[in-house]
Enzyme design. Structure first.
Site, PDB file in Angstrom:
ATOM      1  N   LYS A 187       0.845  -1.194   0.000  1.00  0.00           N
ATOM      2  CA  LYS A 187       0.000   0.000   0.000  1.00  0.00           C
ATOM      3  C   LYS A 187       0.884   1.249   0.000  1.00  0.00           C
ATOM      4  O   LYS A 187       2.076   1.201   0.248  1.00  0.00           O
ATOM      5  CB  LYS A 187      -0.922   0.015   1.224  1.00  0.00           C
ATOM      6  N   ASN A 188       0.253   2.392  -0.239  1.00  0.00           N
ATOM      7  CA  ASN A 188       1.022   3.639  -0.272  1.00  0.00           C
ATOM      8  C   ASN A 188       1.745   3.905   1.043  1.00  0.00           C
ATOM      9  O   ASN A 188       2.847   4.449   1.052  1.00  0.00           O
ATOM     10  CB  ASN A 188       0.100   4.815  -0.602  1.00  0.00           C
TER      11      ASN A 188
END
Length: 387
Positions: A187-188
């Site tokens: 994920k970011n």
């Protein structure tokens, strides 16, 4: 040609390696691995970043969604509207609490819920809507909240792929009643393992989630364990090591999201001359954080093997590793056959599943690598009709 992975976590870790090593070693030396200030400090920092009063860390994004439903007392006999074009966790948690997922079709441009279809799916049993801000692109939360308010429904934002994304300058996870986040490594904002969090402006919800995430255990004012269990909960704590890692990475999140945005913009520029592709579109009022850069390759041959799959295979042979999210929509998954959905019932979603292809994109991807992706795509597409 060099191999280009869909995501390369080693590049960002190299930049903060010493910070991570120092912080992790400090936690190890402390002997405090569960709870403590590492967790509470991260929760406060993340709440401030999202723009809410409450953040509760937990074991995963899946658990965040589950805890949200439990805290809202959604269960047996209830219905929750959501998208069929997402990872199964979004619907899985609805089933786990005893409720029924109600799938609706998606917008062909954004891959998010088609807001025009929501009200027709609402029944007297509907209790909530779970929109997914897919691939980092926020859904139109203004329209969605208006629909939810008209029908007195909860909105639980699935922000797993959209940490830092915004709608009208408000970060996702702060607009609905509850926001749910995954810190899966890709994920970011990624942990070094499983981790998640729930955000809200309702203190009572936060109290209930904290109770549920730790076996329904009542905590005394001095935080000592009482061994009194008020509800049936689960073990879903965010551990101190992951919280420490996330604190460090949170400082770099905006920088990394900007790098993703710049890389996505460059793809838009260099892939524009390839008419066979459908490039992603964004909404003017929203700010995407590009967890994925997902193109569409229409199926021009109508064969047993899709055009998309042929091109993906050829790209792989040329060193470009791409991904397909998601090849089989949730309403057609074997586990949900009992719901009675038929093929063709959600046509936009089903077509997307046959056409989407996510290209390599991550903080630190080099211009030359993106050019190689574009060159290889052009070469693969050269055999298509009318190209």
């Amino acid at each position: 040609m060099k191999q280009i992975p869909p995501v390369d976590l080693t590049r960002q870790h190299e930049l903060i390696e010493q910070e991570l090593a120092t912080a992790v070693l400090a936690v190890l030396k402390s002997g405090r691995y569960i709870g403590g200030t590492a967790v509470t400090d991260f929760e406060q920092q993340f709440a401030n970043y999202i723009g809410v009063s409450e953040c509760v860390g937990c074991n995963s994004g899946t658990d965040a969604l589950y805890l949200a439903l439990r805290a809202l007392n959604i269960g047996q006999g209830d219905e929750v509207i959501t998208t069929s074009f997402t990872f199964i966790a979004t619907a899985e948690v609805i089933t786990r609490v005893g409720a029924k997922p109600v799938f609706i079709d998606i917008n062909p441009d954004t891959f998010n819920l088609d807001l025009n279809l929501i009200e027709a799916a609402i029944t007297e049993r509907t209790k909530a809507i779970i929109p997914v801000h897919l691939f980092g692109q926020p859904i139109d939360m203004t329209r969605l909240m208006a629909i939810a308010d008209r029908h007195n429904l909860y909105v639980i934002e699935d922000c797993a792929q959209a940490i830092g994304a915004e709608w009208h300058n408000h970060k996702v996870g702060s607009i609905g009643y509850i926001g749910c986040f995954s810190f899966f490594p890709t994920k970011n904002l990624g942990a070094c393992g499983d981790a998640g969090a729930l955000t809200t402006n309702d203190q009572n919800i936060a109290v209930q989630v904290r109770l549920l995430r730790e076996h329904g255990l009542e905590r005394k004012s001095d935080q000592k364990i009482s061994y009194r269990h008020l509800v049936t909960g689960l073990n879903s704590r965010l551990d101190a090591l992951q919280a420490t890692i996330l604190q460090i990475k949170l400082r770099y999140l905006e920088q990394w999201n900007q790098q993703r945005t710049e890389a996505a913009q460059y793809y838009q520029q260099i892939l524009q001359p390839l008419p066979a592709l459908k490039l992603p579109k964004t909404l003017l009022e929203g700010k995407s954080v590009w967890n994925q850069y997902t193109i569409r390759i229409p199926d021009l041959f109508n064969q047993s093997e899709l055009t998309r799959d042929l091109i993906r295979s050829q790209l792989g042979q040329m060193g470009v590793i791409s991904m397909v999210y998601y090849p089989l929509p949730l309403h057609l998954q074997p586990v949900y056959q009992s719901l009675g959905y038929q093929k063709g019932q959600l046509p936009v979603c089903e077509q997307a599943a046959q056409e989407v292809l996510s290209l390599p994109l991550f903080p630190g991807i080099e211009t030359e690598e993106q050019q190689q992706v574009a060159y290889c795509l052009k070469d693969c597409l050269s055999f298509l009709p009318n190209h």
